[in-house]
Design an enzyme around this catalytic site. Sequence first.
Site, mmCIF file in Angstrom:
data_model
loop_
_atom_site.group_PDB
_atom_site.id
_atom_site.type_symbol
_atom_site.label_atom_id
_atom_site.label_comp_id
_atom_site.label_asym_id
_atom_site.label_seq_id
_atom_site.Cartn_x
_atom_site.Cartn_y
_atom_site.Cartn_z
ATOM 1 N N HIS A 142 -18.131 60.294 -17.056
ATOM 2 C CA HIS A 142 -19.153 60.943 -17.873
ATOM 3 C C HIS A 142 -18.741 61.014 -19.343
ATOM 4 O O HIS A 142 -19.228 61.865 -20.085
ATOM 5 C CB HIS A 142 -19.417 62.373 -17.368
ATOM 6 C CG HIS A 142 -19.997 62.447 -16.002
ATOM 7 N ND1 HIS A 142 -19.249 62.242 -14.867
ATOM 8 C CD2 HIS A 142 -21.257 62.690 -15.575
ATOM 9 C CE1 HIS A 142 -20.021 62.367 -13.801
ATOM 10 N NE2 HIS A 142 -21.250 62.643 -14.201
ATOM 11 N N GLU A 194 -32.204 55.949 -11.804
ATOM 12 C CA GLU A 194 -32.291 55.367 -13.148
ATOM 13 C C GLU A 194 -33.143 54.103 -13.158
ATOM 14 O O GLU A 194 -33.828 53.822 -14.152
ATOM 15 C CB GLU A 194 -30.883 55.084 -13.687
ATOM 16 C CG GLU A 194 -30.121 56.319 -14.151
ATOM 17 C CD GLU A 194 -29.574 57.153 -13.015
ATOM 18 O OE1 GLU A 194 -29.183 58.312 -13.262
ATOM 19 O OE2 GLU A 194 -29.545 56.656 -11.865
#
Length: 322
Positions: free
Chosen positions: A129, A60
């Site tokens: 998540h 990321e």
Amino acid sequence: MRKISMRQAINEALHIAFHSDPNVFSIGEDIAVYGGQLRCSYDLIDHFGEGRIMDTPISEQAIVGTAIGASMLGLRPIVEISYIDFIGVCFDQIMNQAAKLRYMYGGRVSLPLVIRTQGGAGLGNGAQHSQSLEALLAHIPGIRVVIPSNAYDAKGLLLRAVRDNNPVVFIEHKGLYKKRCEVPEEAYECDYTCDVKREGSDVTIVAYSSMVEQALKAAKELEKEGVEAEVIDVRCLEPFDADTILSSVKKTGRAVVAHEACKKGGFGAEIASVIQENVFDQLKKPVKRVGAPEVPVPFAPVLEKAYLPNEQNILEAVKSIL
């Protein structure tokens, strides 16, 4: 008018953005060949090729860092961070670079960067998540935070974000991808303002993302009891359109603020504070907040359902201030 899902609306907005500006490109994990973890980019590589739709390593930091540099050089990257839970990995790039560089360079550079990411619970994705972390991002000066509740707004707000010269974090709720509504085929943009989904005179219900649907359901139930609730969709947390909310609360004298994120420290606290500070004299009762409990999102379906705030929680909050 045709009805399409939010997933289709986002894909359509991406097609329009790529066709309208050759400087637009997209990078992210598994967005090219596979079409994205949530499948919003499922056909982009077939139309625009590997030069503009690129898979990245699982990093990321590299994804957002690359996009920051590209945007400073005049390109318009649309990057995807699959699941908002992983912004922690690249938070330095978002918080200390993307949000601040235009300010630190005295406005001599722009960062036309869009970070698409997915949040929200209800699909059994577990604690890592399923989070709603929009309040963390809204706290940082220098970035836009956009959070649509339906397919129409998702398309219009994404096109608005792509043409913004500031960094935008665009948060899509995973549970809304299959929700369908009327969406025009042509290109259009939505403003970064609140949308009054339903007019009423007795109480204002302020919500965003998945909780807008729950607020509208609660409003229908309240109507059966003779209570007219006004429902406001906060489509953008930054810039924040306080005027629409304050105008409504002045009229109704009562307010409930609802979001899926944990109640403690959620953006609803900011909304409630703005109401209290600006229209305190018009309030008939204190502002009520509805949010999730202060625990990680459970994986077990029964526990996850109990965790999520819903229509019933909003009804209870409204009735407590009537």
